[in-house]
Design an enzyme around this catalytic site. Structure first.
Site, PDB file in Angstrom:
ATOM      1  N   ASN A  21      -8.143  11.273   8.427  1.00 27.20           N
ATOM      2  CA  ASN A  21      -6.962  12.138   8.251  1.00 27.20           C
ATOM      3  C   ASN A  21      -7.333  13.418   7.505  1.00 27.20           C
ATOM      4  OD1 ASN A  21      -5.408  10.152   9.396  1.00 27.20           O
ATOM      5  ND2 ASN A  21      -4.625   9.351   7.454  1.00 27.20           N
ATOM      6  N   ALA A  48       7.634  14.499  -4.758  1.00 32.80           N
ATOM      7  CA  ALA A  48       8.631  15.556  -4.558  1.00 32.80           C
ATOM      8  C   ALA A  48       8.767  16.452  -5.788  1.00 32.80           C
ATOM      9  CB  ALA A  48       9.972  14.927  -4.229  1.00 32.80           C
ATOM     10  N   GLY A  73       6.139  17.648  -8.114  1.00 32.61           N
ATOM     11  CA  GLY A  73       5.175  18.753  -8.211  1.00 32.61           C
ATOM     12  C   GLY A  73       3.794  18.262  -8.576  1.00 32.61           C
ATOM     13  N   VAL A  75       4.066   9.610   4.621  1.00 35.37           N
ATOM     14  CA  VAL A  75       2.725   9.081   4.896  1.00 35.37           C
ATOM     15  C   VAL A  75       1.819  10.257   5.274  1.00 35.37           C
ATOM     16  CG1 VAL A  75       1.343   7.557   6.374  1.00 35.37           C
ATOM     17  CG2 VAL A  75       3.644   6.871   5.675  1.00 35.37           C
ATOM     18  N   ASP A  98      -3.209  13.025   1.978  1.00 32.65           N
ATOM     19  CA  ASP A  98      -4.388  13.441   2.761  1.00 32.65           C
ATOM     20  C   ASP A  98      -4.296  14.923   3.116  1.00 32.65           C
ATOM     21  OD1 ASP A  98      -5.449  10.912   2.651  1.00 32.65           O
ATOM     22  OD2 ASP A  98      -4.549  10.266   4.540  1.00 32.65           O
ATOM     23  N   ARG A 149       7.997  16.464   8.526  1.00 35.73           N
ATOM     24  CA  ARG A 149       7.824  16.090   9.943  1.00 35.73           C
ATOM     25  C   ARG A 149       7.447  14.628  10.059  1.00 35.73           C
ATOM     26  NH1 ARG A 149       3.284  20.452  11.638  1.00 35.73           N
ATOM     27  NH2 ARG A 149       4.556  22.326  11.679  1.00 35.73           N
ATOM     28  N   GLY A 199       5.336  11.700  11.730  1.00 36.90           N
ATOM     29  CA  GLY A 199       4.088  11.581  12.483  1.00 36.90           C
ATOM     30  C   GLY A 199       2.863  11.480  11.610  1.00 36.90           C
TER      31      GLY A 199
HETATM   32  P1  ADP Z   1       0.078  10.448  -2.185  1.00 33.19           P
HETATM   33  O1  ADP Z   1       0.535  10.789  -0.781  1.00 33.19           O
HETATM   34  O2  ADP Z   1      -1.400  10.545  -2.383  1.00 33.19           O
HETATM   35  O3  ADP Z   1       0.676   9.169  -2.701  1.00 33.19           O
HETATM   36  P2  ADP Z   1       2.108  12.175  -3.355  1.00 33.19           P
HETATM   37  O4  ADP Z   1       3.158  11.272  -2.850  1.00 33.19           O
HETATM   38  O5  ADP Z   1       2.212  12.616  -4.771  1.00 33.19           O
HETATM   39  O6  ADP Z   1       0.641  11.608  -3.152  1.00 33.19           O
HETATM   40  O7  ADP Z   1       2.118  13.463  -2.403  1.00 33.19           O
HETATM   41  C1  ADP Z   1       1.068  14.408  -2.404  1.00 33.19           C
HETATM   42  C2  ADP Z   1       1.628  15.811  -2.463  1.00 33.19           C
HETATM   43  O8  ADP Z   1       2.469  16.054  -1.317  1.00 33.19           O
HETATM   44  C3  ADP Z   1       2.544  16.078  -3.659  1.00 33.19           C
HETATM   45  O9  ADP Z   1       1.799  16.354  -4.797  1.00 33.19           O
HETATM   46  C4  ADP Z   1       3.357  17.255  -3.145  1.00 33.19           C
HETATM   47  O10 ADP Z   1       2.603  18.452  -3.218  1.00 33.19           O
HETATM   48  C5  ADP Z   1       3.559  16.877  -1.682  1.00 33.19           C
HETATM   49  N1  ADP Z   1       4.790  16.082  -1.488  1.00 33.19           N
HETATM   50  C6  ADP Z   1       4.898  14.728  -1.452  1.00 33.19           C
HETATM   51  N2  ADP Z   1       6.180  14.345  -1.274  1.00 33.19           N
HETATM   52  C7  ADP Z   1       6.912  15.484  -1.185  1.00 33.19           C
HETATM   53  C8  ADP Z   1       8.314  15.775  -0.998  1.00 33.19           C
HETATM   54  N3  ADP Z   1       9.209  14.803  -0.862  1.00 33.19           N
HETATM   55  N4  ADP Z   1       8.678  17.073  -0.961  1.00 33.19           N
HETATM   56  C9  ADP Z   1       7.782  18.079  -1.079  1.00 33.19           C
HETATM   57  N5  ADP Z   1       6.461  17.874  -1.262  1.00 33.19           N
HETATM   58  C10 ADP Z   1       6.021  16.599  -1.307  1.00 33.19           C
END
Ligand code: ADP
Length: 302
Positions: free
Chosen positions: A44, A223, A225, A248, A252, A285, A287
């Site tokens: 990925n 979500a 930061g 998901v 990556d 999105r 996928g």
């Molecule tokens: P992982 O996928 O490794 O568990 P996170 O869930 O923290 O890590 O997501 C990685 C990054 O993706 C976050 O630090 C953020 O920048 C972005 N992200 C994740 N979820 C959201 C969301 N709901 N809205 C906006 N950005 C998101």
């Protein structure tokens, strides 16, 4: 050969099934759908680096089977250099069966297969042939491969980005080599014992992670930061406000964005902003690899 990023990581075939309800033990359930998808964090991330505008070489392993062939074709189609991927006859390609029910709960069973066969010799052979400013890895391949690759990447003076997923193994040793480590909230808690609910918690955790040897830290807070911590200073970059439909692959996409932007500009905070936007588009999105944005799509407002 020269690239922007070299990725070491896992390549898996994900068999994704959607069921109304998980079957009881010993019972059969009909699936609403079954899809065969390219997966594995390494694959990925390599595809994401390419989509986000980077030249990328992949170091990994597949089996000599149909799944391996498909996974290689997918990487090639996405512009990833596959020359340094081992084709082993001793194990099959890593395969995971992912069962999702209507609540979105997922249950998985799988095997690392070929990913776990990578030896120090395989890594030394591949790493001696590639040049790049950035080396990106996660922790889904064999321990020997990770140890050998970290050693080589350090010798070659590459900037090492460690995505410590899953953080249930030997990350302590790996942290000594990391120029930047990017744990999510759960991984941060595993590494430091600190439950990250606020920016202050993240800062405390980041300090501990640098004490353990990492040069800089990006704590991903979904979500909310990302906290960037380097040279004793921190900056919090808020996530974009998007309608999240599928998180998901957020991590990556983020890792890839960070790696490719850092490779080209050598500025960690700017790289985090780029990665943050790429990951936000991904979560908006539905996928897998197909939902990862391209560098052109990053120019749009979100
Ligand atoms: P992982 O996928 O490794 O568990 P996170 O869930 O923290 O890590 O997501 C990685 C990054 O993706 C976050 O630090 C953020 O920048 C972005 N992200 C994740 N979820 C959201 C969301 N709901 N809205 C906006 N950005 C998101």
């Amino acid at each position: 050969m020269s690239y922007d990023v070299v990725v070491l990581g896992s390549i898996n075939l994900d068999v994704k099934t959607l069921v109304n309800k998980f079957p009881d033990h010993g019972h059969t359930a009909s699936a609403q759908s079954i899809e065969m998808l390219p997966g594995g964090k390494g694959s990925n991330q390599a595809v994401a680096v390419s989509k986000l505008g980077g030249e990328v070489a992949f170091v990994g392993a597949v089996g000599q089977d149909g799944a391996g062939q498909q996974m290689l074709q997918n990487l090639e189609k996405n512009g990833v250099e596959t020359e340094f991927i081992k084709r082993t006859s001793s194990e099959g390609t890593g395969t995971f069966i992912v069962m999702l029910d209507e609540t979105g709960e997922n249950t998985m069973v799988g095997t690392l297969g070929a990913n776990d066969t990578l030896t120090k010799e395989d890594i030394d052979y591949a790493m001696d042939k590639v040049e790049a400013p950035v080396f990106l890895l996660q922790m889904e391949t064999s321990k020997d491969s990770i140890t050998a690759a970290l050693e080589k990447a350090k010798q070659k003076d590459m900037f090492i980005i460690l995505d410590p997923a899953p953080a249930d193994g030997y990350f302590e040793a790996a942290l000594q080599y990391a120029d930047c480590v990017t744990p999510n909230q759960q991984e941060t808690e595993k590494i430091t014992g600190i439950k990250v609910d606020s920016v202050e918690d993240a800062l405390k955790a980041a300090e501990i992670i640098t004490e353990k040897g990492a040069k800089s830290v990006v704590i991903k807070m979904g979500a909310h930061g990302n906290l960037v911590y380097q040279n004793g200073e921190s900056e919090f970059i808020e996530s974009h406000k998007v309608q999240a439909v599928d998180t998901v692959g957020a991590g990556d996409t983020f890792a890839a964005g960070l790696a490719v932007h850092y490779a080209k500009n050598k500025n960690l905070v700017e790289a985090v902003k780029f990665a943050n936007k790429a990951a936000a588009i991904k979560v908006s999105r539905m996928g897998g690899q197909d939902a990862i944005p391209t560098v052109e799509e990053l120019d749009q407002k979100i």
